[in-house]
Motif scaffolding. Structure first.
Motif, PDB file in Angstrom:
ATOM      1  N   ASN A 239      -4.851  -4.563   9.068  1.00 26.01           N
ATOM      2  CA  ASN A 239      -3.680  -5.012   9.855  1.00 26.01           C
ATOM      3  C   ASN A 239      -2.368  -4.394   9.384  1.00 26.01           C
ATOM      4  OD1 ASN A 239      -4.725  -7.214  11.775  1.00 26.01           O
ATOM      5  ND2 ASN A 239      -5.722  -7.673   9.840  1.00 26.01           N
ATOM      6  N   TRP A 240      -2.178  -4.319   8.114  1.00 26.77           N
ATOM      7  CA  TRP A 240      -1.019  -3.707   7.478  1.00 26.77           C
ATOM      8  C   TRP A 240       0.290  -4.463   7.669  1.00 26.77           C
ATOM      9  CZ3 TRP A 240       0.029  -0.766   3.607  1.00 26.77           C
ATOM     10  CH2 TRP A 240      -0.939   0.099   3.141  1.00 26.77           C
ATOM     11  N   TYR A 241       0.602  -4.851   8.886  1.00 23.85           N
ATOM     12  CA  TYR A 241       1.898  -5.500   9.107  1.00 23.85           C
ATOM     13  C   TYR A 241       1.827  -6.972   8.727  1.00 23.85           C
ATOM     14  CZ  TYR A 241       3.190  -1.251  11.465  1.00 23.85           C
ATOM     15  OH  TYR A 241       3.462   0.051  11.731  1.00 23.85           O
TER      16      TYR A 241
ATOM     17  N   SER B 234       2.531   4.450   9.120  1.00 23.12           N
ATOM     18  CA  SER B 234       3.862   4.060   9.599  1.00 23.12           C
ATOM     19  C   SER B 234       4.435   2.922   8.757  1.00 23.12           C
ATOM     20  CB  SER B 234       3.739   3.643  11.061  1.00 23.12           C
ATOM     21  OG  SER B 234       4.834   2.893  11.437  1.00 23.12           O
ATOM     22  N   SER B 235       3.593   1.900   8.528  1.00 19.76           N
ATOM     23  CA  SER B 235       4.063   0.754   7.749  1.00 19.76           C
ATOM     24  C   SER B 235       4.390   1.169   6.320  1.00 19.76           C
ATOM     25  CB  SER B 235       2.971  -0.308   7.750  1.00 19.76           C
ATOM     26  OG  SER B 235       3.263  -1.313   6.837  1.00 19.76           O
ATOM     27  N   TRP B 236       3.528   1.990   5.758  1.00 20.49           N
ATOM     28  CA  TRP B 236       3.722   2.436   4.372  1.00 20.49           C
ATOM     29  C   TRP B 236       5.033   3.203   4.229  1.00 20.49           C
ATOM     30  CZ3 TRP B 236       1.686   1.796  -0.365  1.00 20.49           C
ATOM     31  CH2 TRP B 236       1.997   2.741  -1.338  1.00 20.49           C
TER      32      TRP B 236
ATOM     33  N   GLN C 143       7.504   3.163   6.178  1.00 21.29           N
ATOM     34  CA  GLN C 143       8.641   2.293   6.489  1.00 21.29           C
ATOM     35  C   GLN C 143       9.088   1.561   5.229  1.00 21.29           C
ATOM     36  OE1 GLN C 143       7.685   0.005   9.932  1.00 21.29           O
ATOM     37  NE2 GLN C 143       9.538  -1.218   9.782  1.00 21.29           N
TER      38      GLN C 143
ATOM     39  N   TYR D 206     -11.834   5.533   8.292  1.00 13.39           N
ATOM     40  CA  TYR D 206     -11.480   6.268   7.081  1.00 13.39           C
ATOM     41  C   TYR D 206     -10.483   5.512   6.203  1.00 13.39           C
ATOM     42  CZ  TYR D 206     -13.784  10.128   9.359  1.00 13.39           C
ATOM     43  OH  TYR D 206     -14.704  10.915   9.968  1.00 13.39           O
TER      44      TYR D 206
ATOM     45  N   ALA E 218      -1.139   3.290  11.877  1.00 14.21           N
ATOM     46  CA  ALA E 218      -0.368   2.063  11.643  1.00 14.21           C
ATOM     47  C   ALA E 218      -0.068   1.897  10.160  1.00 14.21           C
ATOM     48  CB  ALA E 218      -1.145   0.860  12.156  1.00 14.21           C
ATOM     49  N   ALA E 219      -1.098   2.169   9.340  1.00 16.91           N
ATOM     50  CA  ALA E 219      -0.903   2.042   7.896  1.00 16.91           C
ATOM     51  C   ALA E 219       0.132   3.036   7.402  1.00 16.91           C
ATOM     52  CB  ALA E 219      -2.234   2.282   7.181  1.00 16.91           C
TER      53      ALA E 219
ATOM     54  N   LEU F 281      -4.060   6.172   4.330  1.00 15.57           N
ATOM     55  CA  LEU F 281      -2.756   6.536   4.888  1.00 15.57           C
ATOM     56  C   LEU F 281      -2.832   7.813   5.714  1.00 15.57           C
ATOM     57  CD1 LEU F 281      -0.342   5.752   1.921  1.00 15.57           C
ATOM     58  CD2 LEU F 281      -0.774   4.397   3.955  1.00 15.57           C
TER      59      LEU F 281
ATOM     60  N   VAL G 176      -5.758  -4.170   4.784  1.00 15.98           N
ATOM     61  CA  VAL G 176      -5.664  -2.742   5.114  1.00 15.98           C
ATOM     62  C   VAL G 176      -5.951  -2.473   6.590  1.00 15.98           C
ATOM     63  CG1 VAL G 176      -6.143  -1.940   2.783  1.00 15.98           C
ATOM     64  CG2 VAL G 176      -8.037  -2.291   4.381  1.00 15.98           C
TER      65      VAL G 176
END
Lengths: 270, 170
Positions: free
Chosen positions: B129-131, A37-39, A41, B66, A34-35, A29, B127
């Motif tokens: 792509n996340w969305y 932001s999604s997290w 959110q 990371y 992106a992670a 994170l 992890v």
């Protein structure tokens, strides 16, 4: 404590796994936009929902305190309302033909039953006998005679006068006078027995005596006295004017005063 | 030995084999998995878990991704004890058994490696792509990459653990 230790020992692998996953996810994170932001959110939506629920519960739990506070505030406002001087003061209304001219009180009433007061201006400024006189927007008296620069005022504190008035703005007309005893108490006579006169009620001019416009404040009811068998009662009234402190006066002038006076005269029989 | 092997595979994947992807994203192998899956079944669950975490950390540092491999490898490290139990022979593992082609046989090795690779690639896909809306299109490449990783691991097994080196008398 020992049980806790045993519990931790028994689940050491799971706890270690969770800890390492937490470290990994936090690294992810921290470094992946992106992670992150999604997290945030997703967790933001959850946390805002929790906050909203907590806020609702908190509001619900504080309802009783709010209630007490509102009741206290209500009581304070009611007391303020009851103790408030509800009487309005009359203001110049040229649309209805009334206007005022300012003046100064030179000699005020001294508490004796037949004392007259003196004020400026007089005839030179258009003051004529019969005009109403206000002090602070409330009825003070009437012009009894005028000189070139001075006027003689017949105040409410003159035992030989009577003022047409009513209790409230819609009550029956009665006659206000002074018995010459207590300067703080005027007497309202000939009030029909059925009229409700509660202490604190305002007494206004009726306008029938042509000296004042209607609904000019005269005073407030102090007490009422009903005698058995009598059709009328006597009401004690406190004047709205402080006669000892009055300095500035207002003379009420009606545009068609002379016409009104003439028409109000008794018709001469041929 | 396990640590050295793991370090070697991480370095190999990061600096030499990272671009060996014959069909692009459809065949993106994770060579370092071979080293992690060589952790003996009899080893402590903590060792498996820490091995996975260490491998993931090494890959992330070396590849500059990371956290992604850390999460995937830690998940696989945590699942390894369960996988070993799931694939254990009826009489259990021998004390000398190693997760190699020679000791456990091809079916065991392929099945075990495939399941582990699928788990690793799926977690890596999530992890990466996340969305949620991106995940359906990424599932198939992940599965094919897992199959390719399995194939690579089997090839490595065949290259490193030959029957002659394991048992010179035969």
């Amino acid at each position: 404590m020992r049980n806790l230790w045993l519990l931790l020992q028994r689940n050491a692998f799971t706890l270690t796994f969770i800890a390492l996953m937490a470290v990994s996810v936090s690294v992810l994170l921290r470094n992946n936009g992106a992670a992150r932001s999604s997290w945030f959110q997703k967790t933001g939506a959850v946390s805002s929902m929790i906050d909203e629920q907590r806020h609702e519960w908190s509001n619900y739990l504080h309802l009783s305190e709010e209630n007490v506070q509102l009741a206290a505030e209500n009581a304070a406002l009611r007391s303020q309302l009851l103790s408030m001087n509800m009487a309005d003061t009359w203001r110049e209304d040229t649309l209805l033909g009334w206007s005022v001219r300012s003046g100064m009180l030179i000699k005020g009433p001294d508490g004796k039953p037949h004392t007259l007061s003196l004020a400026t201006p007089g005839r030179a400024e258009g003051i004529t006998p019969g005009m109403g006189v206000l002090a602070g927007g409330a009825a003070f008296g009437t012009v009894e005679d005028v000189g070139e620069g001075h006027s003689r005022i017949l105040t409410l504190l003159h035992s030989g006068t009577a003022w047409s008035c009513r209790i409230g703005k819609g009550g029956p007309v009665a006659s206000l006078g002074w018995d010459g005893r207590d300067v703080n108490v005027l007497q309202l006579n000939d009030v029909p027995r059925h009229v409700q006169a509660t202490p604190g009620d305002s007494v206004f001019t009726s306008g029938y005596d042509l000296r004042f416009p209607p609904n000019v404040l005269l005073g407030t009811v102090i007490d009422s006295e009903r005698k058995p068998g009598a059709d009328f009662m006597k009401v004690s009234v406190a004047s709205a004017v402080d006669f000892n402190a009055t300095q500035h006066l207002e003379f009420i002038i009606h545009r068609a005063d002379s016409e009104r006076v003439v028409l109000a005269q008794p018709e001469l029989q041929p | 030995m396990t640590a050295l092997r793991m370090l070697l595979m991480v370095l190999l994947q990061a600096f030499i084999l990272r671009d060996v992807t014959p069909f692009g994203e459809w065949t993106r192998p994770e060579w370092a998995l071979w080293a992690l899956l060589l952790v003996p079944p009899q080893a402590s669950p903590f060792l498996k878990l820490l091995s996975g975490f260490a491998m993931g950390t090494g890959l992330d540092v070396a590849l500059g991704t990371y956290g992604q491999h850390m999460v995937a490898a830690t998940a696989l490290g945590g699942a390894l004890p369960a996988l070993h139990r799931l694939f254990s022979p009826r009489e259990g593992y021998e004390i000398t058994d190693r997760p190699t082609l020679q000791d456990m046989g091809s079916s065991w090795l392929i099945g075990f490696t495939l399941i582990a690779a699928v788990l690793y690639h799926l977690v890596l896909m999530v992890v990466s792509n996340w969305y949620w809306q991106l995940l359906p299109s990424a599932i198939l490449p992940s599965l094919t990459s897992a199959a390719f990783t399995t194939m690579c691991c089997v090839v490595l097994h065949m290259m490193v653990y030959t029957p002659d080196r394991r048992n010179p008398t035969h």
